[in-house]
Design a protein around this motif. Structure first.
Motif, PDB file in Angstrom:
ATOM      1  N   GLY A  74       6.530 -23.973 -23.338  1.00  0.00           N
ATOM      2  CA  GLY A  74       7.430 -23.621 -22.132  1.00  0.00           C
ATOM      3  C   GLY A  74       6.808 -22.612 -20.901  1.00  0.00           C
ATOM      4  N   PHE A  75       5.496 -21.939 -21.162  1.00  0.00           N
ATOM      5  CA  PHE A  75       4.940 -21.347 -20.106  1.00  0.00           C
ATOM      6  C   PHE A  75       4.724 -22.149 -18.844  1.00  0.00           C
ATOM      7  CE2 PHE A  75       3.976 -18.417 -23.667  1.00  0.00           C
ATOM      8  CZ  PHE A  75       4.291 -17.343 -23.136  1.00  0.00           C
ATOM      9  N   SER A  76       4.899 -21.647 -17.769  1.00  0.00           N
ATOM     10  CA  SER A  76       4.243 -22.408 -16.464  1.00  0.00           C
ATOM     11  C   SER A  76       2.912 -22.611 -16.509  1.00  0.00           C
ATOM     12  CB  SER A  76       4.778 -21.808 -15.225  1.00  0.00           C
ATOM     13  OG  SER A  76       4.391 -20.297 -15.088  1.00  0.00           O
ATOM     14  N   ALA A  77       2.283 -23.432 -15.827  1.00  0.00           N
ATOM     15  CA  ALA A  77       0.676 -23.276 -15.584  1.00  0.00           C
ATOM     16  C   ALA A  77       0.391 -22.038 -14.830  1.00  0.00           C
ATOM     17  CB  ALA A  77       0.564 -24.736 -14.425  1.00  0.00           C
ATOM     18  N   ASN A  78       1.169 -21.481 -13.844  1.00  0.00           N
ATOM     19  CA  ASN A  78       0.619 -20.179 -13.308  1.00  0.00           C
ATOM     20  C   ASN A  78       0.491 -19.004 -14.473  1.00  0.00           C
ATOM     21  OD1 ASN A  78      -0.123 -18.485 -11.257  1.00  0.00           O
ATOM     22  ND2 ASN A  78       1.938 -17.742 -10.959  1.00  0.00           N
ATOM     23  N   GLU A  79       1.385 -19.103 -15.381  1.00  0.00           N
ATOM     24  CA  GLU A  79       1.646 -17.966 -16.387  1.00  0.00           C
ATOM     25  C   GLU A  79       0.815 -18.386 -17.376  1.00  0.00           C
ATOM     26  OE1 GLU A  79       4.967 -15.247 -18.582  1.00  0.00           O
ATOM     27  OE2 GLU A  79       5.469 -17.361 -17.832  1.00  0.00           O
ATOM     28  N   LEU A  80       0.337 -19.443 -17.524  1.00  0.00           N
ATOM     29  CA  LEU A  80      -0.759 -19.953 -18.626  1.00  0.00           C
ATOM     30  C   LEU A  80      -2.311 -19.396 -18.102  1.00  0.00           C
ATOM     31  CD1 LEU A  80       0.326 -23.241 -19.654  1.00  0.00           C
ATOM     32  CD2 LEU A  80       0.218 -21.296 -21.393  1.00  0.00           C
ATOM     33  N   ARG A  81      -2.341 -19.410 -16.842  1.00  0.00           N
ATOM     34  CA  ARG A  81      -3.523 -18.772 -16.400  1.00  0.00           C
ATOM     35  C   ARG A  81      -3.641 -17.311 -16.599  1.00  0.00           C
ATOM     36  NH1 ARG A  81      -2.636 -23.254 -12.665  1.00  0.00           N
ATOM     37  NH2 ARG A  81      -1.341 -21.853 -11.248  1.00  0.00           N
ATOM     38  N   ARG A  82      -2.637 -16.737 -16.350  1.00  0.00           N
ATOM     39  CA  ARG A  82      -2.536 -15.309 -16.573  1.00  0.00           C
ATOM     40  C   ARG A  82      -3.017 -14.994 -18.097  1.00  0.00           C
ATOM     41  NH1 ARG A  82       1.704 -14.928 -13.001  1.00  0.00           N
ATOM     42  NH2 ARG A  82       3.199 -14.946 -14.695  1.00  0.00           N
ATOM     43  N   ILE A  83      -2.118 -15.696 -18.762  1.00  0.00           N
ATOM     44  CA  ILE A  83      -2.579 -15.623 -20.223  1.00  0.00           C
ATOM     45  C   ILE A  83      -3.894 -15.875 -20.530  1.00  0.00           C
ATOM     46  CG2 ILE A  83      -1.884 -16.268 -22.636  1.00  0.00           C
ATOM     47  CD1 ILE A  83       0.945 -16.603 -21.374  1.00  0.00           C
ATOM     48  N   GLU A  84      -4.563 -16.810 -20.049  1.00  0.00           N
ATOM     49  CA  GLU A  84      -5.960 -17.184 -20.379  1.00  0.00           C
ATOM     50  C   GLU A  84      -6.875 -16.138 -19.854  1.00  0.00           C
ATOM     51  OE1 GLU A  84      -8.887 -20.922 -19.939  1.00  0.00           O
ATOM     52  OE2 GLU A  84      -7.382 -21.002 -18.935  1.00  0.00           O
TER      53      GLU A  84
END
Length: 77
Positions: free
Chosen positions: A49-59
């Motif tokens: 469910g996370f967006s690509a933008n949010e996945l980059r922040r999490i990474e």
């Protein structure tokens, strides 16, 4: 499921039974969204469910705390 880190709206945690089946990784939740990142090297294992933008922040968050998370992984297991 001990929480090992909170970063902004994210809760990072381990499942106690994971260490026997998979390499070091961390689960990340925010609201009803969830992801799993490998710790060495840091990389996305699963996304729910996370967006690509949010996945980059999490990474970036996982990468910034990679050493600490690996220490905790091996201390717990």
């Amino acid at each position: 499921m001990p929480t090992v880190l909170r970063g902004g709206p994210y809760r990072l945690y381990f499942y106690s039974h994971d260490w026997t089946r998979e390499p070091p990784h961390v689960h990340i939740d925010r609201d009803e969204l969830s992801a799993k990142f490998w710790l060495s090297p840091v990389g996305l294992a699963r996304n729910l469910g996370f967006s690509a933008n949010e996945l980059r922040r999490i990474e970036r968050l996982v990468s910034a705390h990679q050493s600490e998370l690996l220490e905790r992984w091996y201390a717990e297991y």
